[in-house]
Every structure is written in structure tokens, then in C-alpha cells.
Design a protein around this motif. Structure first.
Motif, PDB file in Angstrom:
ATOM      1  N   UNK A  80      22.397   9.902  41.904  1.00  0.00           N
ATOM      2  CA  UNK A  80      22.686  10.833  40.807  1.00  0.00           C
ATOM      3  C   UNK A  80      21.256  11.363  40.067  1.00  0.00           C
ATOM      4  N   UNK A  81      21.367  12.621  39.736  1.00  0.00           N
ATOM      5  CA  UNK A  81      20.150  12.997  38.782  1.00  0.00           C
ATOM      6  C   UNK A  81      20.507  12.837  37.393  1.00  0.00           C
ATOM      7  N   UNK A  82      19.586  12.854  36.618  1.00  0.00           N
ATOM      8  CA  UNK A  82      19.903  12.399  35.153  1.00  0.00           C
ATOM      9  C   UNK A  82      19.775  13.801  34.482  1.00  0.00           C
ATOM     10  N   UNK A  83      20.694  13.966  33.534  1.00  0.00           N
ATOM     11  CA  UNK A  83      20.787  14.984  32.604  1.00  0.00           C
ATOM     12  C   UNK A  83      20.972  14.978  31.158  1.00  0.00           C
ATOM     13  N   UNK A  84      20.252  15.870  30.599  1.00  0.00           N
ATOM     14  CA  UNK A  84      20.573  16.067  29.075  1.00  0.00           C
ATOM     15  C   UNK A  84      21.628  17.054  28.984  1.00  0.00           C
ATOM     16  N   UNK A  85      22.410  16.640  28.149  1.00  0.00           N
ATOM     17  CA  UNK A  85      23.665  17.970  27.834  1.00  0.00           C
ATOM     18  C   UNK A  85      23.443  18.374  26.289  1.00  0.00           C
ATOM     19  N   UNK A  86      23.423  19.868  26.409  1.00  0.00           N
ATOM     20  CA  UNK A  86      22.927  20.364  25.023  1.00  0.00           C
ATOM     21  C   UNK A  86      24.141  19.804  23.959  1.00  0.00           C
ATOM     22  N   UNK A  87      23.877  19.550  22.769  1.00  0.00           N
ATOM     23  CA  UNK A  87      24.850  18.980  21.911  1.00  0.00           C
ATOM     24  C   UNK A  87      25.751  20.199  21.322  1.00  0.00           C
ATOM     25  N   UNK A  88      25.279  21.380  21.463  1.00  0.00           N
ATOM     26  CA  UNK A  88      26.284  22.290  20.729  1.00  0.00           C
ATOM     27  C   UNK A  88      26.717  23.456  21.983  1.00  0.00           C
ATOM     28  N   UNK A  89      26.229  23.172  23.077  1.00  0.00           N
ATOM     29  CA  UNK A  89      26.794  24.214  24.098  1.00  0.00           C
ATOM     30  C   UNK A  89      26.600  23.435  25.404  1.00  0.00           C
ATOM     31  N   UNK A  90      27.491  23.776  26.194  1.00  0.00           N
ATOM     32  CA  UNK A  90      27.888  23.360  27.635  1.00  0.00           C
ATOM     33  C   UNK A  90      26.812  23.593  28.741  1.00  0.00           C
ATOM     34  N   UNK A  91      25.533  23.394  28.311  1.00  0.00           N
ATOM     35  CA  UNK A  91      24.577  23.486  29.379  1.00  0.00           C
ATOM     36  C   UNK A  91      23.641  22.299  29.646  1.00  0.00           C
ATOM     37  N   UNK A  92      22.931  22.239  30.623  1.00  0.00           N
ATOM     38  CA  UNK A  92      22.134  21.104  31.117  1.00  0.00           C
ATOM     39  C   UNK A  92      20.862  21.162  31.086  1.00  0.00           C
ATOM     40  N   UNK A  93      19.911  20.040  31.025  1.00  0.00           N
ATOM     41  CA  UNK A  93      18.669  20.036  31.085  1.00  0.00           C
ATOM     42  C   UNK A  93      18.226  18.769  31.820  1.00  0.00           C
ATOM     43  N   UNK A  94      17.600  18.855  32.884  1.00  0.00           N
ATOM     44  CA  UNK A  94      17.204  17.636  33.829  1.00  0.00           C
ATOM     45  C   UNK A  94      16.228  16.872  33.327  1.00  0.00           C
ATOM     46  N   UNK A  95      16.551  15.659  33.132  1.00  0.00           N
ATOM     47  CA  UNK A  95      15.505  14.601  32.652  1.00  0.00           C
ATOM     48  C   UNK A  95      14.619  14.087  33.393  1.00  0.00           C
ATOM     49  N   UNK A  96      13.261  13.691  33.060  1.00  0.00           N
ATOM     50  CA  UNK A  96      12.298  13.133  34.009  1.00  0.00           C
ATOM     51  C   UNK A  96      12.734  11.865  34.452  1.00  0.00           C
ATOM     52  N   UNK A  97      12.508  11.237  35.680  1.00  0.00           N
ATOM     53  CA  UNK A  97      12.570  10.036  36.092  1.00  0.00           C
ATOM     54  C   UNK A  97      11.477   9.314  36.055  1.00  0.00           C
ATOM     55  N   UNK A  98      10.894   8.649  35.382  1.00  0.00           N
ATOM     56  CA  UNK A  98       9.762   7.900  35.249  1.00  0.00           C
ATOM     57  C   UNK A  98       9.510   6.418  35.822  1.00  0.00           C
ATOM     58  N   UNK A  99       8.434   6.391  36.605  1.00  0.00           N
ATOM     59  CA  UNK A  99       8.083   4.904  36.781  1.00  0.00           C
ATOM     60  C   UNK A  99       7.851   4.232  35.707  1.00  0.00           C
ATOM     61  N   UNK A 100       8.387   2.967  35.301  1.00  0.00           N
ATOM     62  CA  UNK A 100       8.159   2.348  34.169  1.00  0.00           C
ATOM     63  C   UNK A 100       7.089   1.437  34.009  1.00  0.00           C
ATOM     64  N   UNK A 101       6.440   1.220  35.139  1.00  0.00           N
ATOM     65  CA  UNK A 101       5.077   0.373  35.382  1.00  0.00           C
ATOM     66  C   UNK A 101       5.263  -1.103  34.897  1.00  0.00           C
ATOM     67  N   UNK A 102       4.390  -1.286  33.643  1.00  0.00           N
ATOM     68  CA  UNK A 102       4.721  -2.836  33.262  1.00  0.00           C
ATOM     69  C   UNK A 102       6.055  -2.996  32.581  1.00  0.00           C
ATOM     70  N   UNK A 103       6.638  -1.828  32.140  1.00  0.00           N
ATOM     71  CA  UNK A 103       7.937  -2.114  31.442  1.00  0.00           C
ATOM     72  C   UNK A 103       9.027  -2.037  32.108  1.00  0.00           C
ATOM     73  N   UNK A 104       8.920  -2.036  33.531  1.00  0.00           N
ATOM     74  CA  UNK A 104       9.978  -2.041  34.541  1.00  0.00           C
ATOM     75  C   UNK A 104      10.989  -3.325  34.383  1.00  0.00           C
ATOM     76  N   UNK A 105      10.424  -4.457  34.070  1.00  0.00           N
ATOM     77  CA  UNK A 105      11.578  -5.590  33.938  1.00  0.00           C
ATOM     78  C   UNK A 105      12.376  -5.357  32.912  1.00  0.00           C
ATOM     79  N   UNK A 106      12.252  -4.264  31.819  1.00  0.00           N
ATOM     80  CA  UNK A 106      13.009  -4.074  30.732  1.00  0.00           C
ATOM     81  C   UNK A 106      14.201  -3.183  31.136  1.00  0.00           C
TER      82      UNK A 106
END
Length: 457
Positions: free
Chosen positions: A198-224
Motif C-alpha cells: 500500500x501507499x501511505x496517505x495523509x487525509x485532509x482533516x476538513x475535506x475528503x482529499x488526499x496527500x501522499x506521504x513520503x516513505x523514508x529509510x529510517x537508517x539508525x532508527x530502523x529497529x524502532x
């Protein structure tokens, strides 16, 4: 035991619950699954975005459920004798600046570390911004005295991942795949997304519209929080967290993970934390598992050992769906509609007469408790009726038992015998239990009045 499918009414109730959650939470898609007695018995999905077509094999990002996987690796190191959970971090990963914190404190979020990293929001920042541990910890990594309180910390699990890499001599994800994912058959769980996902999305809090979220490599934070997985893989992992698997961790070690190791924060109610496992009480039911979120995704895995049930809910929206509550509801729906049928009672194949002799009522002062012989050869000590102190005890093979849970967890139970071999009393953590209240001649601390019991007439 023959596996039985869920009833049609139960399946409809489960589908209704996730359909309501997806519609009211305005999630582009939501997938869920339930396992009962170790088997996947139901999956469901709802979607409103073309191209997703989610099912139990589509990957979603699972965020902090990753921490539970990391904790499993740490417990493996402990079980191998490579480290002790009481060891200070400095012993195995020197130079962090927080080396006094123990491994157990890092696992249970009681090391006093900050909740987040310094600088930019790490979940939406490239891994190249965190090339070293000092970039994760900052100049003031401690927010509370070590060991004083539970304070959820993402950097704490970065330290545990680095500890695993230092001890194993290879990357965290490679260790995870070899020692956990492959043995458990979690072939659709990975550090990077693998189609279909699946792709990650943000949904506007006051409207039924979408914004794609970035999918970052977390690097050292990966185990979290790095992992991607599916509902099918996660319910399989949930079953492992209930029963263990000797190829990965024993039943005793996963039980230890599910045991509270941190106090509840004020206002949290009946919510505590074990080793990489969140513990909550919902409507009297104890749930163990973890929640997770990263930009574009929310996730929850819950287990109910008493009911033999596990549930997973995943959605691809940054917020809006209370997946923790939904996953808890899925367990409740099945448990209430189709209560677990007990196994048939069977007599023991054999019994140790010396242990059988200990069963029945015992008195600590005027309080009565009962010792029962359990089917697995262990003994159970608890009140005759109602609530009170109680524990299960494991035999040690030398005439003593060790408490596994409850008030007497970790304490020793011993039957003290007279010179003729008869039982004088039980000793549990220095408490003397006798067959009669304040039994004459028994070694009751402070002695027993020689005049005995009397009236006031």
C-alpha cells in the motif's frame, strides 16, 4: 483438535466493525485479520482507492510493532548467555553517553531517554541526517533519572538495534531475517516495501482529499519502526508471541516479554509495558501486543492469551482510524460470540505422592489458601475463594518450586519436613503456612499462645 470456522454472524460482525472504522476514519484502505488457537480464521479489507486491492498478503508499514521484533532479538541474546538483561549498555556498546542504563531498562522504556531524536522529525527525514548514534541521542539524551519512570523512547530502541549489530557483527535487518523472519515463515515482512504494498496517505482533516506521504529509510532508527508486513505475517507473529517457538524463543521467554516490566504512567489506567510488548486491559480482558504509526500508516497487533485469539489491523493513513480500539474490538467480537471451548478434563497419567500430600488448604495466620496440583506438574497457590495473593509455581527438581507470576513471582516455595519425613509446614518467601490456623507446635513466628483458642464468655 479439529479447527472450526467462525460462524457467519461472527464474520459479519467483524466485517461491520472494520467497514465502520474505514468509513468513519476515512482511511484509503484498511485490512484486518484474526487468528484463533494458532490458525488464521478471518481476514477482511475495505478500500476506496483504486489500485490498492488489499488482502492479507499486501504489505503496510507497521511502525513501532518493529520494536517487538527487536526485543525478540535481544531476548535471544540473553537466552544464549551472550548478555544479561541487568547488564549496563556500556558493557556491550561503549561510548554512547548513556551506558549506565541497563538492557532491561531500554527494553521497557525506563532508561530515562528522550521520546524522540533532536532536530528534524525523524520519521519524515532522510536516514543520511542520522549517520551516527550521537545524531540520534543529542547532547542531552536523558529526560528523566535512569530507572525512575516509564517514558516511551524511540532512540532507546535504536540503541538496542546497535547493540544487536555490535554483538552479532552484522546489520540488524540481516540478523532479524535469519533469526526470526525465516524460522517463523514471515516471508512478507521486510525492511523495504515489496510489491504488492500500500501507499501511505495523509487525509485532509476538513475535506475528503488526499496527500501522499513520503516513505523514508529510517537508517539508525530502523529497529524502532522500519518494518513493512502483512496481516497474514503479523497474525503468525502474534501466535508466536503467545506460545513461543523453540527455533526463536521459548514459551517461557515470550511470557517474560508479556510480563509488566514498567509501571503505568499516571492517567494511563490499566496500561503497562513489558519487554517490547504493550499491555492493556480492555473491558476486563488483558491484551498484549503493540501499536505502530509512521507517516501514512497506522497499525496494531493484539493478543489475548486467555481467549486464544490474536488480531491485526493495518491502515494506510497518517491518522483518523483508532486501530488499537478496532483490533481490541475484533478480539471481543469473537470471544463474546464464540467463547473458547475448554479442553476435556483428563486425569493425570501419573502423580508424585509427595506432592499430592501437599494439596488442600493451608493457613497463614487466620487466612486460608489452597495448594492445587496443576495438570502440567506445576502447583498453584491461591485463595479458597474471591481475590487474594496467588501464583503458579514451577518445580525445580529439588523439592522446591519457583513462583512464576502474581505476588510470589520469583519467590521460593518449600515443604519443610520433620525428622520422620512428615510435613511440618510450607515456607513461601519466609511466610509459614500450617495445616491449622496457628497450629500448636508449628514454627509460627512469634510463637502460639499455649492456652490455645478461647471464647470471651
Amino acid at each position: 483438535m479439529t479447527h472450526e470456522e467462525l460462524l457467519a454472524g461472527t464474520r459479519r460482525a467483524l466485517t461491520h466493525r472494520i467497514a465502520t472504522a474505514q468509513a468513519e476514519g476515512r482511511a484509503p484502505s484498511l485490512v484486518a485479520a484474526v487468528a484463533r488457537d494458532g490458525e488464521l480464521v478471518w481476514t477482511g479489507a475495505r478500500t476506496s482507492v483504486a489500485g490498492h486491492a488489499p488482502d492479507e498478503n499486501v504489505q503496510y508499514r507497521i511502525g513501532s510493532i518493529t520494536k517487538t521484533f527487536t526485543a525478540v532479538l535481544v531476548l535471544r541474546l540473553r537466552d544464549e548467555g551472550v548478555l544479561d538483561l541487568a547488564d549496563p549498555l556500556e558493557k556491550h556498546l561503549p561510548g554512547t553517553g548513556v551506558g549506565e542504563a541497563t538492557i532491561a531498562q531500554l527494553l521497557s522504556h525506563t532508561a530515562g531517554l528522550a521520546a524522540e531524536t533532536p532536530g528534524a522529525w525523524w520519521e519524515r527525514s532522510a536516514a543520511s541526517l542520522r549517520p551516527e548514534l550521537r545524531d540520534v541521542l543529542g547532547e542531552q539524551p536523558l529526560k528523566h533519572p535512569i530507572g525512575r519512570r516509564h517514558h516511551y523512547s524511540n532512540p532507546g530502541y535504536t540503541l538496542l538495534g546497535s547493540l544487536i549489530e555490535a554483538v552479532r557483527g552484522e546489520p540488524w535487518e540481516a540478523v532479524l531475517r535469519r533469526e526470526v523472519l525465516e524460522p517463523l515463515g514471515l516471508h512478507r515482512t521486510s525492511g523495504q516495501p515489496q510489491a504488492p504494498h500500500a501507499g501511505g496517505w495523509a487525509v485532509h482533516p476538513w475535506a475528503d482529499v488526499l496527500l501522499p506521504e513520503p516513505s523514508e529509510d529510517l537508517g539508525l532508527m530502523a529497529p524502532a519502526g522500519q518494518l513493512w508486513s502483512t496481516t497474514a505475517d503479523l497474525v503468525r507473529f502474534a501466535v508466536f508471541l503467545m506460545h513461543g517457538d523453540d527455533r526463536v524463543l521459548s514459551a517461557e521467554s515470550v511470557r517474560e516479554m508479556r510480563t509488566p516490566a514498567a509501571p503505568a504512567e499516571a492517567g494511563d489506567g490499566e496500561r503497562t509495558y513489558g519487554f517490547g510488548v504493550d499491555l492493556v486491559v480492555r473491558e476486563g480482558r488483558v491484551l498484549a501486543g503493540h501499536t505502530g504509526s509512521l507517516p501514512g500508516f497506522v497499525a496494531t497487533l493484539w493478543t489475548s492469551e486467555k481467549d486464544g485469539l490474536a488480531s491485526v489491523v493495518l491502515a494506510n493513513c497518517t491518522s483518523g482510524v483508532a486501530v488499537g480500539a478496532v483490533a481490541a474490538d475484533l478480539i471481543r467480537i469473537v470471544a463474546d460470540a464464540e467463547p473458547r471451548i475448554p479442553e476435556p478434563w483428563r486425569p493425570l497419567p501419573d502423580v508424585d505422592q509427595a506432592v499430592l500430600e501437599l494439596t488442600g488448604p493451608w493457613y497463614w495466620g487466620t487466612s486460608v489458601l489452597v495448594l492445587r496440583l496443576a495438570a502440567d506438574g506445576w502447583v498453584e497457590v491461591g485463595p479458597l475463594a474471591g481475590s487474594g495473593r496467588g501464583s503458579r509455581f514451577r518445580p525445580e527438581g529439588d523439592g522446591t518450586w519457583t513462583g512464576l507470576d502474581g505476588y510470589y513471582a520469583g519467590e521460593r516455595l518449600q515443604a519443610v519436613r520433620r525428622s520422620d519425613g512428615s510435613v511440618s509446614h510450607l515456607d513461601i518467601a519466609s511466610f509459614v503456612f500450617t495445616r491449622e490456623p496457628y497450629e500448636a507446635g508449628a514454627p509460627v513466628p512469634g510463637g502460639v499462645d499455649p492456652a490455645g483458642w478461647r471464647g470471651l464468655g
